[in-house]
Write an enzyme that holds these catalytic residues in place. Structure first.
Site, PDB file in Angstrom:
ATOM      1  N   SER A 124       3.419  -1.946  10.454  1.00 40.40           N
ATOM      2  CA  SER A 124       4.877  -1.923  10.698  1.00 40.40           C
ATOM      3  C   SER A 124       5.584  -3.210  10.327  1.00 40.40           C
ATOM      4  O   SER A 124       6.559  -3.620  10.970  1.00 40.40           O
ATOM      5  CB  SER A 124       5.157  -1.558  12.161  1.00 40.40           C
TER       6      SER A 124
ATOM      7  N   ASN B 278       0.872  -1.187   0.000  1.00 38.05           N
ATOM      8  CA  ASN B 278       0.000   0.000   0.000  1.00 38.05           C
ATOM      9  C   ASN B 278       0.901   1.226   0.000  1.00 38.05           C
ATOM     10  O   ASN B 278       1.461   1.589   1.025  1.00 38.05           O
ATOM     11  CB  ASN B 278      -0.894  -0.020   1.247  1.00 38.05           C
TER      12      ASN B 278
ATOM     13  N   LYS C 211       0.144   4.257  -0.351  1.00 41.87           N
ATOM     14  CA  LYS C 211      -0.504   5.408   0.267  1.00 41.87           C
ATOM     15  C   LYS C 211      -0.275   6.676  -0.571  1.00 41.87           C
ATOM     16  O   LYS C 211      -0.174   6.607  -1.801  1.00 41.87           O
ATOM     17  CB  LYS C 211      -0.064   5.564   1.726  1.00 41.87           C
TER      18      LYS C 211
HETATM   19  O1  PGH Z   1      -1.317   0.823   6.538  1.00 38.44           O
HETATM   20  C1  PGH Z   1      -0.667  -0.180   6.314  1.00 38.44           C
HETATM   21  C2  PGH Z   1       0.590  -0.501   7.071  1.00 38.44           C
HETATM   22  O2  PGH Z   1       1.462   0.601   7.011  1.00 38.44           O
HETATM   23  P1  PGH Z   1       2.943   0.438   7.638  1.00 38.44           P
HETATM   24  O3  PGH Z   1       3.506  -0.839   7.063  1.00 38.44           O
HETATM   25  O4  PGH Z   1       3.687   1.658   7.155  1.00 38.44           O
HETATM   26  O5  PGH Z   1       2.748   0.365   9.132  1.00 38.44           O
HETATM   27  N1  PGH Z   1      -1.065  -1.031   5.353  1.00 38.44           N
HETATM   28  O6  PGH Z   1      -2.201  -0.787   4.636  1.00 38.44           O
END
Ligand code: PGH
Length: 250
Positions: A212, A12, A14
């Site tokens: 994480s 993801n 983002k």
């Molecule tokens: O939101 C997340 C996890 O983000 P991180 O790996 O940066 O914690 N996945 O959709």
């Protein structure tokens, strides 16, 4: 689409990336050797899906990070399922905690989005997860089951759904859930599916963990029986590390 792999790993991205940084990330992913039994998706920012689709290996499918609740039209700023399909996406992430707790989407709205996406032929990565204060209050299962129920009440079938358990307190914090913490919730989710949907859906639905995950902790998490993969945020922006995570699940 939907995939036949025993495992599922998503990246993801983002709200991150530029044309140049994404070109480098795609190049790293194209040169990675990926284990066969893992279905892999990446979810670029909408603006870069076309660039990624036209340059990334077919070994990796494309996902939207969200989609509109119905057919497109006068919905400023939204992206429709039809447009995601048109540009080559086969999956969509719905119910991400950032959509729930930053944007304010509620369980029922997310359920409707999932139903529409599935009915139109996209696979759905259905996100659930509790906030820290909810865990500390002993409400982890209540919250996860409430969010699960909203999906179950709306979706036409579970054939093309992957469930992503993403404890909000682990997302972007570096505080990854322990393998035991994640396994405990994954088992409870699978048991909820068995009791409230069917034993077959419970056994075939992949339940993946997010929060994480990185190249240093994924292997230990993946050893747990009910962790069927990952939904990775930050670490998926680094091609070689994301490949390490993908290959750690088998
Ligand atoms: O939101 C997340 C996890 O983000 P991180 O790996 O940066 O914690 N996945 O959709």
């Amino acid at each position: 689409m939907a995939g036949t792999g025993k495992f599922f790993v998503g990246g993801n991205w983002k709200c991150n990336g530029t044309k140049d940084s994404i070109s480098k990330l795609v190049s790293d992913l194209n040169s990675a050797k990926l284990e066969a039994d893992v279905d892999v998706i990446v979810a670029p920012p909408f603006l870069y899906i076309d660039q990624v689709k036209n340059s990334l290996t077919d070994r990796i499918e494309i996902s939207g990070q969200n989609s509109w609740v119905g057919k497109g039209g006068a919905f400023t700023g939204e992206i429709s399922v039809e447009q995601l399909k048109d540009i080559g996406a086969t999956w969509v992430i719905l119910g991400h905690s950032e959509r729930r707790h930053v944007i304010g989407e509620d369980d029922q709205f997310i359920g409707k989005k999932a139903a529409y996406a599935l009915n139109e032929g996209l696979g759905v990565i259905a996100c659930i997860g509790e906030k820290l204060e909810e865990r500390e209050a002993g409400k982890t299962f209540d919250i996860c089951f409430q969010q699960l129920k909203a999906f179950a009440d709306a979706v036409p079938s579970w054939d093309n759904i992957v469930i992503a358990y993403e404890p909000v307190w682990a997302i972007g914090t570096g505080k990854v859930a322990s393998p035991e913490q994640a396994q405990e919730v994954h088992v409870a989710v699978r048991d909820w599916l068995k009791k409230n949907v069917s034993p077959e859906v419970a056994s075939k639905t992949r339940i993946i963990y997010g929060g994480s995950v990185n190249g240093g902790n994924s292997a230990e998490l993946a050893k747990k029986e009910d962790i069927d993969g990952f939904l990775v945020g930050g670490a998926s922006l680094k091609g070689p590390e994301f490949a390490t995570i993908i290959n750690s699940v088998t």
